[in-house]
Write an enzyme that holds these catalytic residues in place. Structure first.
Site, PDB file in Angstrom:
ATOM      1  N   SER A 161       0.810  -1.215   0.000  1.00 16.80           N
ATOM      2  CA  SER A 161       0.000   0.000   0.000  1.00 16.80           C
ATOM      3  C   SER A 161       0.848   1.272   0.000  1.00 16.80           C
ATOM      4  O   SER A 161       2.009   1.275   0.412  1.00 16.80           O
ATOM      5  CB  SER A 161      -0.929   0.014   1.214  1.00 16.80           C
ATOM      6  OG  SER A 161      -1.746  -1.137   1.203  1.00 16.80           O
TER       7      SER A 161
HETATM    8  N1  SAM Z   1      -0.639  -4.882   4.049  1.00 19.10           N
HETATM    9  C1  SAM Z   1       0.092  -5.243   2.855  1.00 19.10           C
HETATM   10  C2  SAM Z   1       1.489  -4.719   2.847  1.00 19.10           C
HETATM   11  O1  SAM Z   1       1.884  -4.012   3.775  1.00 19.10           O
HETATM   12  O2  SAM Z   1       2.195  -5.064   1.898  1.00 19.10           O
HETATM   13  C3  SAM Z   1      -0.610  -4.830   1.585  1.00 19.10           C
HETATM   14  C4  SAM Z   1      -1.879  -5.526   1.416  1.00 19.10           C
HETATM   15  S1  SAM Z   1      -2.477  -5.703  -0.224  1.00 19.10           S
HETATM   16  C5  SAM Z   1      -3.109  -4.097  -0.549  1.00 19.10           C
HETATM   17  C6  SAM Z   1      -3.904  -6.710   0.219  1.00 19.10           C
HETATM   18  C7  SAM Z   1      -3.542  -8.111   0.625  1.00 19.10           C
HETATM   19  O3  SAM Z   1      -4.711  -8.725   1.147  1.00 19.10           O
HETATM   20  C8  SAM Z   1      -3.100  -8.966  -0.540  1.00 19.10           C
HETATM   21  O4  SAM Z   1      -1.845  -9.531  -0.275  1.00 19.10           O
HETATM   22  C9  SAM Z   1      -4.192 -10.028  -0.649  1.00 19.10           C
HETATM   23  O5  SAM Z   1      -3.736 -11.285  -1.105  1.00 19.10           O
HETATM   24  C10 SAM Z   1      -4.675 -10.088   0.785  1.00 19.10           C
HETATM   25  N2  SAM Z   1      -6.013 -10.653   0.956  1.00 19.10           N
HETATM   26  C11 SAM Z   1      -7.099 -10.534   0.153  1.00 19.10           C
HETATM   27  N3  SAM Z   1      -8.152 -11.203   0.666  1.00 19.10           N
HETATM   28  C12 SAM Z   1      -7.718 -11.761   1.836  1.00 19.10           C
HETATM   29  C13 SAM Z   1      -8.341 -12.574   2.821  1.00 19.10           C
HETATM   30  N4  SAM Z   1      -9.615 -12.964   2.729  1.00 19.10           N
HETATM   31  N5  SAM Z   1      -7.603 -12.965   3.885  1.00 19.10           N
HETATM   32  C14 SAM Z   1      -6.305 -12.597   4.002  1.00 19.10           C
HETATM   33  N6  SAM Z   1      -5.655 -11.832   3.091  1.00 19.10           N
HETATM   34  C15 SAM Z   1      -6.359 -11.410   2.025  1.00 19.10           C
END
Ligand code: SAM
Length: 263
Positions: free
Chosen positions: A113
């Site tokens: 992000s």
């Molecule tokens: N917080 C992260 C970082 O600091 O790099 C960035 C997050 S990215 C915008 C969103 C993440 O949420 C992705 O890696 C995606 O695979 C994960 N995600 C999506 N749905 C999810 C779920 N149901 N449970 C856990 N993770 C999930």
């Protein structure tokens, strides 16, 4: 105006938020977007870029403070943003861009992000040093590292195996002993680690997951982008008061990758 929901209604299941606040700014996270270990600011050749990133975050916070509710970021949050080595969390070939105020691809169609949003979401959690925090969406592990510098314990869940395993190794390699990371569907939270003082969801959900509301302590805060993919999503603050009532405030429009899973 925040919306207040009773504990009984919360128990009922799916919670959706309605209505748009008077917003003037659109922030995009372009899609495919113990006490802590107390690391000293690293001398790693990126100090200048980190300082520039901090200046950009502060300026942006001031500019859109009326909308985000955060014109000035907490000093502790900014100190942490100034020392966590973001370049360690991006692919090798993107290291030079690591401190730009934008999301970057991390593989598997996912993003790390935008720094401003990481700072804002962290700030909104108002973490005490003894806090136990749940993050849904580990991604690169960067947000977890930021949280781990401010809270006592961080639980983080990632749904994509490869990303989750990579982040786990990376965080361990950087010495974050107060982070527990696992692969799974974060929609259901982490019941064995609950209740949490704070919960942060870093992918956009169509509704606020009831299990996460249940796993939030009275007095706890949750920050989550709510809205459908490719539709308007709002960064949403959820507060659970001492009586178990839920207060929901939509803060500002954002664009996150979607929360996936079978729920
Ligand atoms: N917080 C992260 C970082 O600091 O790099 C960035 C997050 S990215 C915008 C969103 C993440 O949420 C992705 O890696 C995606 O695979 C994960 N995600 C999506 N749905 C999810 C779920 N149901 N449970 C856990 N993770 C999930």
């Amino acid at each position: 105006m925040p919306t207040v929901i009773s504990a009984a209604a919360v128990a009922a299941a799916r919670i959706r938020t309605y209505g748009s606040p008077p917003l003037t700014v659109l922030v995009f996270l372009f899609l495919v977007l113990s006490p802590p270990p107390a690391m000293a600011e690293p001398d790693d050749g990126f100090a200048e870029k980190r300082a520039e990133m901090i200046a950009v975050i502060s300026a942006l916070a001031k500019r859109i403070g009326k909308v985000s509710g955060k014109g000035v970021m907490d000093e502790g949050v900014m100190e942490v943003m100034a020392r966590v080595p973001r370049h360690e969390f991006v692919p090798e070939e993107r290291r030079d861009d690591a401190y730009d105020n934008r999301p970057l691809p991390i593989g598997f169609g996912q993003t790390i992000s935008q720094p401003y949003i990481v700072a804002l979401m962290t700030d909104l959690l108002v973490l005490a040093p003894g806090a136990s925090v749940l993050e849904v969406g580990t991604g690169s592990g960067y947000q977890a590292a930021v949280l781990a510098e401010l809270a006592r314990r961080v639980f983080t869940i990632e749904i994509i195996d490869e990303l989750g395993e990579l982040a786990k190794k990376r965080l361990a390699g950087l010495g974050y002993a107060n982070i527990r990371a696992r692969v799974g569907d974060g929609y259901y939270g982490w019941p064995e680690g609950a209740p949490f003082d704070a919960i942060i969801v870093t992918a956009a959900a169509s509704h606020i997951p009831p299990p996460l509301i249940q796993q939030l302590k009275p007095g706890g805060r949750m920050v989550i982008p709510v809205g459908e993919w490719f539709d308007v999503q709002y960064l949403t603050l959820i507060e659970k008061n001492a009586e178990g009532e839920i207060i929901i405030s939509q803060l500002l429009p954002v664009a996150f990758v979607p929360l996936t899973g079978e729920h």
